[in-house]
Design a protein around this motif. Structure first.
Motif, PDB file in Angstrom:
ATOM      1  N   GLY A 128     -23.711  -2.216  42.908  1.00 26.17           N
ATOM      2  CA  GLY A 128     -24.169  -3.207  41.940  1.00 26.17           C
ATOM      3  C   GLY A 128     -23.036  -4.076  41.422  1.00 26.17           C
ATOM      4  N   LEU A 129     -21.897  -3.458  41.144  1.00 31.97           N
ATOM      5  CA  LEU A 129     -20.739  -4.229  40.668  1.00 31.97           C
ATOM      6  C   LEU A 129     -20.240  -5.192  41.740  1.00 31.97           C
ATOM      7  CD1 LEU A 129     -18.731  -1.409  38.822  1.00 31.97           C
ATOM      8  CD2 LEU A 129     -19.836  -3.405  37.763  1.00 31.97           C
TER       9      LEU A 129
ATOM     10  N   GLU B 142     -29.422 -14.562  49.526  1.00 38.25           N
ATOM     11  CA  GLU B 142     -29.438 -13.614  50.629  1.00 38.25           C
ATOM     12  C   GLU B 142     -28.581 -12.403  50.272  1.00 38.25           C
ATOM     13  OE1 GLU B 142     -28.010 -16.086  53.793  1.00 38.25           O
ATOM     14  OE2 GLU B 142     -25.938 -15.475  53.459  1.00 38.25           O
ATOM     15  N   LEU B 143     -28.768 -11.339  51.035  1.00 35.78           N
ATOM     16  CA  LEU B 143     -28.087 -10.073  50.750  1.00 35.78           C
ATOM     17  C   LEU B 143     -27.084  -9.693  51.833  1.00 35.78           C
ATOM     18  CD1 LEU B 143     -31.091  -7.964  49.411  1.00 35.78           C
ATOM     19  CD2 LEU B 143     -29.027  -8.517  48.141  1.00 35.78           C
ATOM     20  N   ASN B 144     -26.601 -10.678  52.555  1.00 33.16           N
ATOM     21  CA  ASN B 144     -25.669 -10.376  53.647  1.00 33.16           C
ATOM     22  C   ASN B 144     -24.412  -9.659  53.152  1.00 33.16           C
ATOM     23  OD1 ASN B 144     -27.416 -11.559  55.420  1.00 33.16           O
ATOM     24  ND2 ASN B 144     -26.308 -13.471  55.625  1.00 33.16           N
ATOM     25  N   GLY B 145     -23.924 -10.076  51.984  1.00 31.34           N
ATOM     26  CA  GLY B 145     -22.737  -9.433  51.424  1.00 31.34           C
ATOM     27  C   GLY B 145     -22.979  -7.970  51.114  1.00 31.34           C
TER      28      GLY B 145
ATOM     29  N   PHE C 227     -33.141   8.307  49.294  1.00 34.48           N
ATOM     30  CA  PHE C 227     -33.278   8.232  47.838  1.00 34.48           C
ATOM     31  C   PHE C 227     -32.237   7.294  47.237  1.00 34.48           C
ATOM     32  CE2 PHE C 227     -35.298  12.722  47.384  1.00 34.48           C
ATOM     33  CZ  PHE C 227     -36.523  12.188  47.758  1.00 34.48           C
ATOM     34  N   ALA C 228     -31.033   7.292  47.816  1.00 41.62           N
ATOM     35  CA  ALA C 228     -29.973   6.430  47.307  1.00 41.62           C
ATOM     36  C   ALA C 228     -30.234   4.964  47.631  1.00 41.62           C
ATOM     37  CB  ALA C 228     -28.620   6.859  47.890  1.00 41.62           C
ATOM     38  N   LEU C 229     -30.935   4.701  48.746  1.00 40.48           N
ATOM     39  CA  LEU C 229     -31.200   3.324  49.152  1.00 40.48           C
ATOM     40  C   LEU C 229     -32.370   2.693  48.403  1.00 40.48           C
ATOM     41  CD1 LEU C 229     -30.766   3.244  53.047  1.00 40.48           C
ATOM     42  CD2 LEU C 229     -29.399   2.046  51.333  1.00 40.48           C
TER      43      LEU C 229
ATOM     44  N   ILE D 141     -34.305  -3.273  44.190  1.00 42.51           N
ATOM     45  CA  ILE D 141     -34.333  -4.170  43.036  1.00 42.51           C
ATOM     46  C   ILE D 141     -33.437  -5.376  43.265  1.00 42.51           C
ATOM     47  CG2 ILE D 141     -32.445  -3.013  41.813  1.00 42.51           C
ATOM     48  CD1 ILE D 141     -35.649  -4.454  40.228  1.00 42.51           C
ATOM     49  N   TYR D 142     -32.409  -5.226  44.103  1.00 36.98           N
ATOM     50  CA  TYR D 142     -31.540  -6.357  44.420  1.00 36.98           C
ATOM     51  C   TYR D 142     -32.326  -7.427  45.183  1.00 36.98           C
ATOM     52  CZ  TYR D 142     -27.908  -2.843  43.483  1.00 36.98           C
ATOM     53  OH  TYR D 142     -27.131  -1.865  42.920  1.00 36.98           O
ATOM     54  N   TYR D 143     -33.142  -6.974  46.126  1.00 41.93           N
ATOM     55  CA  TYR D 143     -33.970  -7.911  46.889  1.00 41.93           C
ATOM     56  C   TYR D 143     -34.935  -8.644  45.970  1.00 41.93           C
ATOM     57  CZ  TYR D 143     -37.917  -9.423  49.748  1.00 41.93           C
ATOM     58  OH  TYR D 143     -38.936 -10.153  50.307  1.00 41.93           O
ATOM     59  N   TYR D 144     -35.581  -7.906  45.082  1.00 46.77           N
ATOM     60  CA  TYR D 144     -36.532  -8.516  44.157  1.00 46.77           C
ATOM     61  C   TYR D 144     -35.830  -9.521  43.240  1.00 46.77           C
ATOM     62  CZ  TYR D 144     -39.855  -8.949  40.306  1.00 46.77           C
ATOM     63  OH  TYR D 144     -40.699  -9.443  39.341  1.00 46.77           O
ATOM     64  N   SER D 145     -34.662  -9.158  42.730  1.00 48.39           N
ATOM     65  CA  SER D 145     -33.936 -10.031  41.806  1.00 48.39           C
ATOM     66  C   SER D 145     -33.504 -11.329  42.473  1.00 48.39           C
ATOM     67  CB  SER D 145     -32.711  -9.293  41.248  1.00 48.39           C
ATOM     68  OG  SER D 145     -33.091  -8.121  40.567  1.00 48.39           O
ATOM     69  N   ILE D 146     -32.950 -11.212  43.669  1.00 52.78           N
ATOM     70  CA  ILE D 146     -32.480 -12.405  44.373  1.00 52.78           C
ATOM     71  C   ILE D 146     -33.661 -13.274  44.790  1.00 52.78           C
ATOM     72  CG2 ILE D 146     -31.308 -13.210  46.466  1.00 52.78           C
ATOM     73  CD1 ILE D 146     -29.388 -10.918  46.172  1.00 52.78           C
TER      74      ILE D 146
END
Length: 241
Positions: A30-31, A48-51, A108-110, A115-120
């Motif tokens: 997250g950081l 996008e979430l490539n990073g 479980f960790a993934l 939420i990152y996908y939803y936020s972006i």
């Protein structure tokens, strides 16, 4: 087999190690995704979430060994391994049950990272302006990568009674399997071996799936890779039986 799976899963969830390990993974990812200047999605400027998908494999090199290091090492240290192998269950079933329990913890960790996908997706302009196909492919790639690293971690845990040693061996093997063949291929870049050597490593197949296109060759590679290390684990534990 289900009894071993359930025992392995709940023994990990009953300890603080699971929550600390997964918590550190989510905090660091997250950081890196939202706050660190060099990797922040805000500085990148694209929805996008490539990073994120480029960073997670390196976090997996520490997360997954931390999850798998106790699988066989703790059994041997506490002397319960001898009791386990006397049960009416095959050695292969024990290995697979422990593998599936650890793999479920990786899943479980993934899951919270969705939420990152939803936020972006909400932050995109216009709203929802994100390549969902590429994201799905990348998550599938992460799961397959996690399955490969988990098989390595189970194997490393079967080699020793010391959890710290198992963690170190697993982290080293994960790093080499992901990056080692790419670096090795650069030594043969002038001898037409570069592509062949790179194809042996995990990184090339992970990148291929992350593009959003599922190639059966990549799927077969990850299944074969995981099966091979589970076989190594069976051999490592079977000799001592």
């Amino acid at each position: 087999m289900y009894a071993v799976f359930k025992r392995e899963l709940f023994s990990f969830l009953s300890s603080m190690v699971a929550y600390i390990t997964i918590g550190v993974f989510l905090s660091v990812s997250g950081l890196l995704l939202w706050f660190f200047p060099d990797t922040s999605v805000f500085d990148y400027g694209y929805a996008e979430l490539n990073g994120f998908f480029s960073l997670v494999p390196y976090l997996f090199m520490f997360l997954i060994p931390a999850i798998t290091m106790r699988s066989f090492a703790e059994e041997k240290r506490e002397g319960t391994y001898e009791l386990l192998i006397t049960k009416p269950i095959t050695l292969w079933q024990i290995v697979v049950a422990k593998y599936l329990a650890c793999l479920l913890l990786v899943l479980f960790a993934l899951i919270p990272t969705l939420i990152y996908y939803y936020s972006i997706s909400k932050l995109g302009f216009p709203e929802g302006n994100i390549d969902s196909g590429a994201v799905i492919g990348s998550y599938l790639g992460l799961f397959l990568l996690g399955s490969a690293f988990t098989s390595i971690g189970i194997f490393a845990s079967a080699l020793t009674k010391n959890q710290v040693v198992a963690f170190a061996i697993s982290a080293a093997l994960c790093a080499f399997s992901f990056l080692g063949f790419d670096y090795t291929s650069q030594l043969f870049s002038m001898q037409n071996f570069e592509t062949t050597i790179s194809a042996i490593g995990i990184n090339q197949h992970y990148k291929s799936i992350s593009r959003g296109v599922l190639d059966t060759r990549d799927l077969i590679y990850f299944i074969s890779f995981s099966t091979l290390f589970l076989l190594f684990t069976k051999i490592a534990t079977g000799g001592k039986k």
